[in-house]
Design a protein around this motif. Sequence first.
Motif, PDB file in Angstrom:
ATOM      1  N   GLY A 118      40.193  44.273  48.336  1.00 16.54           N
ATOM      2  CA  GLY A 118      39.178  43.687  47.452  1.00 16.54           C
ATOM      3  C   GLY A 118      38.424  44.813  46.598  1.00 16.54           C
ATOM      4  N   ASN A 119      38.762  45.077  45.296  1.00 17.06           N
ATOM      5  CA  ASN A 119      38.116  46.209  44.740  1.00 17.06           C
ATOM      6  C   ASN A 119      36.997  46.012  43.965  1.00 17.06           C
ATOM      7  N   LYS A 120      36.304  47.131  43.664  1.00 18.32           N
ATOM      8  CA  LYS A 120      34.918  46.987  42.864  1.00 18.32           C
ATOM      9  C   LYS A 120      33.836  46.614  43.773  1.00 18.32           C
ATOM     10  N   SER A 121      33.620  46.927  44.741  1.00 14.97           N
ATOM     11  CA  SER A 121      32.570  46.358  45.857  1.00 14.97           C
ATOM     12  C   SER A 121      31.313  46.923  45.579  1.00 14.97           C
ATOM     13  N   ASP A 122      31.306  47.871  44.607  1.00 13.60           N
ATOM     14  CA  ASP A 122      29.925  48.267  43.937  1.00 13.60           C
ATOM     15  C   ASP A 122      29.353  47.302  43.123  1.00 13.60           C
ATOM     16  N   LEU A 123      30.083  46.301  42.590  1.00  8.91           N
ATOM     17  CA  LEU A 123      29.598  45.430  41.640  1.00  8.91           C
ATOM     18  C   LEU A 123      29.203  44.124  42.237  1.00  8.91           C
ATOM     19  N   GLU A 124      28.128  44.512  43.388  1.00  9.31           N
ATOM     20  CA  GLU A 124      27.915  43.375  44.303  1.00  9.31           C
ATOM     21  C   GLU A 124      27.162  42.069  43.412  1.00  9.31           C
ATOM     22  N   SER A 125      26.496  42.629  42.364  1.00 16.07           N
ATOM     23  CA  SER A 125      25.781  41.462  41.564  1.00 16.07           C
ATOM     24  C   SER A 125      26.758  40.626  40.822  1.00 16.07           C
ATOM     25  N   ARG A 126      27.997  41.063  40.660  1.00 16.40           N
ATOM     26  CA  ARG A 126      28.935  40.200  39.712  1.00 16.40           C
ATOM     27  C   ARG A 126      29.981  39.565  40.793  1.00 16.40           C
ATOM     28  N   ARG A 127      29.654  39.697  42.046  1.00 13.21           N
ATOM     29  CA  ARG A 127      30.736  39.275  42.911  1.00 13.21           C
ATOM     30  C   ARG A 127      31.108  37.756  42.859  1.00 13.21           C
ATOM     31  N   GLU A 128      32.400  37.342  42.684  1.00 13.43           N
ATOM     32  CA  GLU A 128      32.898  36.367  42.639  1.00 13.43           C
ATOM     33  C   GLU A 128      33.772  35.814  43.883  1.00 13.43           C
ATOM     34  N   VAL A 129      34.170  36.706  44.624  1.00 14.59           N
ATOM     35  CA  VAL A 129      35.006  36.428  45.753  1.00 14.59           C
ATOM     36  C   VAL A 129      34.397  36.911  46.862  1.00 14.59           C
ATOM     37  N   LYS A 130      34.110  36.178  47.891  1.00 16.45           N
ATOM     38  CA  LYS A 130      33.063  36.707  49.262  1.00 16.45           C
ATOM     39  C   LYS A 130      34.182  37.333  49.987  1.00 16.45           C
ATOM     40  N   LYS A 131      33.514  38.374  50.748  1.00  9.95           N
ATOM     41  CA  LYS A 131      34.258  38.961  51.684  1.00  9.95           C
ATOM     42  C   LYS A 131      34.973  38.288  52.561  1.00  9.95           C
ATOM     43  N   GLU A 132      34.413  37.314  53.005  1.00  5.59           N
ATOM     44  CA  GLU A 132      35.026  36.383  54.131  1.00  5.59           C
ATOM     45  C   GLU A 132      36.112  35.832  53.606  1.00  5.59           C
ATOM     46  N   GLU A 133      36.483  35.381  52.184  1.00  2.61           N
ATOM     47  CA  GLU A 133      37.660  34.819  51.555  1.00  2.61           C
ATOM     48  C   GLU A 133      38.776  35.997  51.723  1.00  2.61           C
ATOM     49  N   GLY A 134      38.364  37.034  51.638  1.00  2.33           N
ATOM     50  CA  GLY A 134      39.419  38.072  51.571  1.00  2.33           C
ATOM     51  C   GLY A 134      39.941  38.370  52.881  1.00  2.33           C
ATOM     52  N   GLU A 135      39.042  38.090  54.045  1.00  2.00           N
ATOM     53  CA  GLU A 135      39.464  38.392  55.343  1.00  2.00           C
ATOM     54  C   GLU A 135      40.199  37.302  55.679  1.00  2.00           C
ATOM     55  N   ALA A 136      39.963  36.281  55.155  1.00  2.00           N
ATOM     56  CA  ALA A 136      40.649  34.919  55.485  1.00  2.00           C
ATOM     57  C   ALA A 136      41.916  34.951  55.150  1.00  2.00           C
ATOM     58  N   PHE A 137      42.084  35.313  53.820  1.00  2.00           N
ATOM     59  CA  PHE A 137      43.383  35.282  53.127  1.00  2.00           C
ATOM     60  C   PHE A 137      44.458  36.362  53.984  1.00  2.00           C
ATOM     61  N   ALA A 138      43.783  37.503  54.360  1.00  2.00           N
ATOM     62  CA  ALA A 138      44.361  38.508  55.022  1.00  2.00           C
ATOM     63  C   ALA A 138      44.821  37.869  56.381  1.00  2.00           C
ATOM     64  N   ARG A 139      43.930  37.319  57.046  1.00  2.00           N
ATOM     65  CA  ARG A 139      44.478  36.847  58.321  1.00  2.00           C
ATOM     66  C   ARG A 139      45.274  35.773  58.414  1.00  2.00           C
ATOM     67  N   GLU A 140      45.417  35.080  57.241  1.00  2.00           N
ATOM     68  CA  GLU A 140      46.305  33.830  57.189  1.00  2.00           C
ATOM     69  C   GLU A 140      47.856  34.497  56.887  1.00  2.00           C
ATOM     70  N   HIS A 141      47.795  35.536  56.186  1.00  2.00           N
ATOM     71  CA  HIS A 141      49.208  36.138  55.733  1.00  2.00           C
ATOM     72  C   HIS A 141      49.628  37.440  56.553  1.00  2.00           C
ATOM     73  N   GLY A 142      49.049  37.884  57.696  1.00  2.00           N
ATOM     74  CA  GLY A 142      49.039  38.914  58.326  1.00  2.00           C
ATOM     75  C   GLY A 142      48.938  40.284  57.630  1.00  2.00           C
ATOM     76  N   LEU A 143      47.830  40.334  56.749  1.00  2.00           N
ATOM     77  CA  LEU A 143      47.679  41.615  56.085  1.00  2.00           C
ATOM     78  C   LEU A 143      46.485  42.379  56.726  1.00  2.00           C
ATOM     79  N   ILE A 144      46.448  43.497  56.322  1.00  2.00           N
ATOM     80  CA  ILE A 144      45.193  44.534  56.540  1.00  2.00           C
ATOM     81  C   ILE A 144      44.196  44.174  55.460  1.00  2.00           C
ATOM     82  N   PHE A 145      42.968  44.248  55.779  1.00  2.00           N
ATOM     83  CA  PHE A 145      42.110  44.061  54.632  1.00  2.00           C
ATOM     84  C   PHE A 145      40.930  44.789  54.485  1.00  2.00           C
TER      85      PHE A 145
END
Lengths: 212, 345
Positions: A118-145
């Motif tokens: 999940g790139n552009k983590s410096d743009l916190e104020s414009r975040r549309e995707v929560k970190k937890e969502e990324g983590e969940a997607f990675a977990r579900e598909h066997g990816l590192i995150f």
Amino acid sequence: MAYAYLFKYIIIGDTGVGKSCLLLQFTDKRFQPVHDLTIGVEFGARMITIDGKQIKLQIWDTAGQESFRSITRSYYRGAAGALLVYDITRRDTFNHLTTWLEDARQHSNSNMVIMLIGNKSDLESRREVKKEEGEAFAREHGLIFMETSAKTASNVEEAFINTAKEIYEKIQEGVFDINNEANGIKIGPQHAATNATHAGNQGGQQAGGGCC
Amino acid sequence: MSSIPHRNTWWKSKKTVKVTRSYPTFPSLNAWEEFRGLLPVDREQNPGVTLGVEEGLLCQLLHSPEFNLFPDSVVFESNFVQVKRGRNWIDIYKASNTMALGVTSSVPCLPLPNILLMASVKWHRGQSQTWNRPSTAPNIILKRILPLKFVELQVCDRLQRILRLRTVTEKIYYLKLHPNHPATVFHFWIRLVQILQKGLSITTKDPRILVSHCLVPKNCCSPSGDSKLVQKKPQASQPSESLIRLMAKGESEALSQIFADLHQQNQFSFRSSKKMETKKDSSVKDTSREDEDSIPCTRDLSWRESFTYGEWERENPSGPQPLSLLSTLAASTRPQLAPPIGNSI
């Protein structure tokens, strides 16, 4: 420079998520806010050290824009690692991950290590995707995150290096057949002889030790 | 289909020396450079190699185990100096930095190249920037691979031997052919530009028509790198262009006269003979690219027999292709770019 292994990486993801910026930050340690659209493939390379061994990362930065992806699929061939990148400030880039993942799984070898970024983590104020969502997607598909910022260099090194560590571990575990070039791993000349013994020796982590 | 293996057969007969893949293990670039210096020097008979436009540094890098890209495709390449417009053309980088520019095909049987390759080359201090297997290999780094359909190549300044390369994203490079390259090499690039812009009027998918085409004529060059093409046609200042125009018009009779001048004793190598046999054996029409200009070179084609073929040539796919290959065929179709800005030919 001599190396023990060469790992081929491919960077994929929607256009504008920062694939080329991640590469530039990793290889040149600089950020370029405006970058030409990538067409075809651009290459980068860098040496890293894992477990005392020199590893060359050969990185293929691909076009994200659909219309410029004419032969991109053939570039998956022989990739040991993939960085699948989305932009945390653009929900659509996250929504497209499944398509990218299917594409990657279909055209690459099944052991390819995929790092979800999940790139552009410096743009916190414009975040549309929560970190937890990324983590969940990675977990579900066997990816590192990881979440990264190519701009501030946050986690960029880690993203590339952790992927390499995962590949390296798979080599040690015997998951990767390092004699099969289709796996995206090539052995450096000094390791060629050593490899002959390693090929049949698939147990446990190898102790540190420098390059032969 | 029985015809499919024939492609392999003629190709294998072409690639008599597997340059880098003969090395059993994977070397570092440096090691690779070292053993590259040990290659047998037995390719002088191929003018493309002699001129440095075939099996050059870029080709060796691409086909090395490090990349192993398009291993069965020939690479046509030259070294360029990147320049920018000023009152005169100005070199952008130091003289020790050049760019290797090349074209190849993602699939060797494609009739036209569909891939452009760009690599940066850093030469050692005082090293002669010649292209024929320098004793100490320069540092060459593959920078990008561009599908040719996203690139427009033009001849920008013929006298200065400058090409203009424009991508669909409007990135523009002015590339001056390195002065060490003989004039013939720029004629090949002119010819390539012409082919990429207008296609081959003689392109055909009908295997019954024995069309051969090569960018680098086998018998046009002396080992010194000077072209007999040029030497033998003093009345035409740029005979390659004449050839291009004539070829585009299908003026095979006129060409036969020109080629007769070029005719040398060794017209047919064993290799090309085998190829002709292969083509004669081909009987299945490829239907995957019928949108190509399928044509009409029905006149006397005997002039082509005065040519033996360079490594860079088109080949009719002889039979149905695997699906994995068909998907890449689309890559060779060119989109319509905006009208050229420079002085294209």
